[in-house]
Enzyme design. Sequence first.
Site, PDB file in Angstrom:
ATOM      1  N   ILE A  21       0.823  -1.223   0.000  1.00 24.31           N
ATOM      2  CA  ILE A  21       0.000   0.000   0.000  1.00 24.31           C
ATOM      3  C   ILE A  21       0.854   1.269   0.000  1.00 24.31           C
ATOM      4  O   ILE A  21       0.318   2.368   0.045  1.00 24.31           O
ATOM      5  CB  ILE A  21      -0.979   0.039   1.203  1.00 24.31           C
ATOM      6  CG1 ILE A  21      -0.227  -0.172   2.519  1.00 24.31           C
ATOM      7  CG2 ILE A  21      -2.097  -0.976   1.032  1.00 24.31           C
ATOM      8  CD1 ILE A  21      -1.054   0.129   3.752  1.00 24.31           C
TER       9      ILE A  21
ATOM     10  N   TYR B 273      -2.311  -9.355  17.835  1.00 14.30           N
ATOM     11  CA  TYR B 273      -1.510  -9.976  16.761  1.00 14.30           C
ATOM     12  C   TYR B 273      -1.512 -11.505  16.925  1.00 14.30           C
ATOM     13  O   TYR B 273      -1.753 -12.253  15.976  1.00 14.30           O
ATOM     14  CB  TYR B 273      -0.091  -9.408  16.843  1.00 14.30           C
ATOM     15  CG  TYR B 273       0.915  -9.996  15.891  1.00 14.30           C
ATOM     16  CD1 TYR B 273       0.782  -9.848  14.508  1.00 14.30           C
ATOM     17  CD2 TYR B 273       2.041 -10.674  16.368  1.00 14.30           C
ATOM     18  CE1 TYR B 273       1.736 -10.357  13.640  1.00 14.30           C
ATOM     19  CE2 TYR B 273       2.997 -11.180  15.511  1.00 14.30           C
ATOM     20  CZ  TYR B 273       2.840 -11.032  14.144  1.00 14.30           C
ATOM     21  OH  TYR B 273       3.790 -11.529  13.298  1.00 14.30           O
TER      22      TYR B 273
HETATM   23  C1  AKB Z   1       6.912  -9.333  16.055  1.00 17.98           C
HETATM   24  O1  AKB Z   1       7.778  -9.066  16.884  1.00 17.98           O
HETATM   25  O2  AKB Z   1       5.749  -8.912  16.113  1.00 17.98           O
HETATM   26  C2  AKB Z   1       7.274 -10.259  14.920  1.00 17.98           C
HETATM   27  C3  AKB Z   1       6.950 -11.670  15.252  1.00 17.98           C
HETATM   28  C4  AKB Z   1       7.756 -12.420  16.226  1.00 17.98           C
HETATM   29  O3  AKB Z   1       6.006 -12.194  14.723  1.00 17.98           O
HETATM   30  N1  AKB Z   1       8.667 -10.128  14.606  1.00 17.98           N
END
Ligand code: AKB
Length: 326
Positions: free
Chosen positions: A36, A143
């Site tokens: 993007i 995440y």
């Molecule tokens: C992060 O630190 O978010 C990434 C991972 C370990 O997925 N490098």
Amino acid sequence: MTDRVLVTGSYGQIGTELTLRLRGIYGDANVIATDITPAPELLEEGGPCRYLDVTDPRQVTALAVENKITHIYHLAAILSGNGELNPQKCWDVNMNGLYNILETARTWKVKQVITPSSIAAFGPDTPKEHTPIDTILRPTTMYGITKVAGELLNEYYNQKYGVDARSLRFPGIVSHETEPGGGTTDYAVDMYVKAVAGESYTCFVTEETTLPFLYMPDALNALLELSAADESKLIHRTFNVTGFSASAADFADAVNRRIPEFSCEFEPDFRQIIAESWPRSIDDNDARREWGWKPSFDLEAMSDDMIARLREKETVVAANTENSGV
Ligand code: AKB
């Protein structure tokens, strides 16, 4: 039919170098780099670079169909640190992005989808040492939640629709070409970059914080080898891969042994809690058994190469600046 590859998140830490490797394998014209932001100079000249927002299903499908895509490396994602600053965006990009990719793969019979997962799929209740693939997956970051859900979504699309979706749980990635952005493991890269630039560094996790890592050449090999692996031999769809485990102090020492004037302080911020929720080392024996995975770089070999490459880059930048009369 010629294989045609779509890379999303092409201008990020892994995407830049992966796109270059893929162009070497499939041919420049057959690898469509997308992101993007404007394409970096390194990629812009060598092959097609297109705008693609993975959260827009129409854009994803149109680009894949127009370019007769057969393989997708889906790297577009918000990492752990930025994910905690904006969890809603993290969910949107990571989950809807993957859903759009898998739906396109299902509808248009894309041969294969490769996606990075992460050690962020593990959580504070997961065993911390030699963590296997199949274990407690209760992450406490947005995440990490998107990574667990993404792994399950890949498996669902494989079982229900036959999409050949494969995934790697990456640890922290150390690399010199494109800096990482918004991750918890970024401090490892930052130390080398600052040291070579002659600067000191304030690390945002404590000295004792220990995590698994992988050097970029190994990470790229892992992606390409997983893609090439014989599907009939795969028991898993998601694999742990690791190169070495190191504490933040181990990294600072490794840099110091090579650049004695480098100084590093430790001032943990909100990312400390994230790092503490992840394993200190992971077990990648399933990847070794099922598709022959074997990393080449340990902390020492990585540090030698990383510093040599960063110094080469500095020399090129200095020469270009001199030649342009700046
Ligand atoms: C992060 O630190 O978010 C990434 C991972 C370990 O997925 N490098």
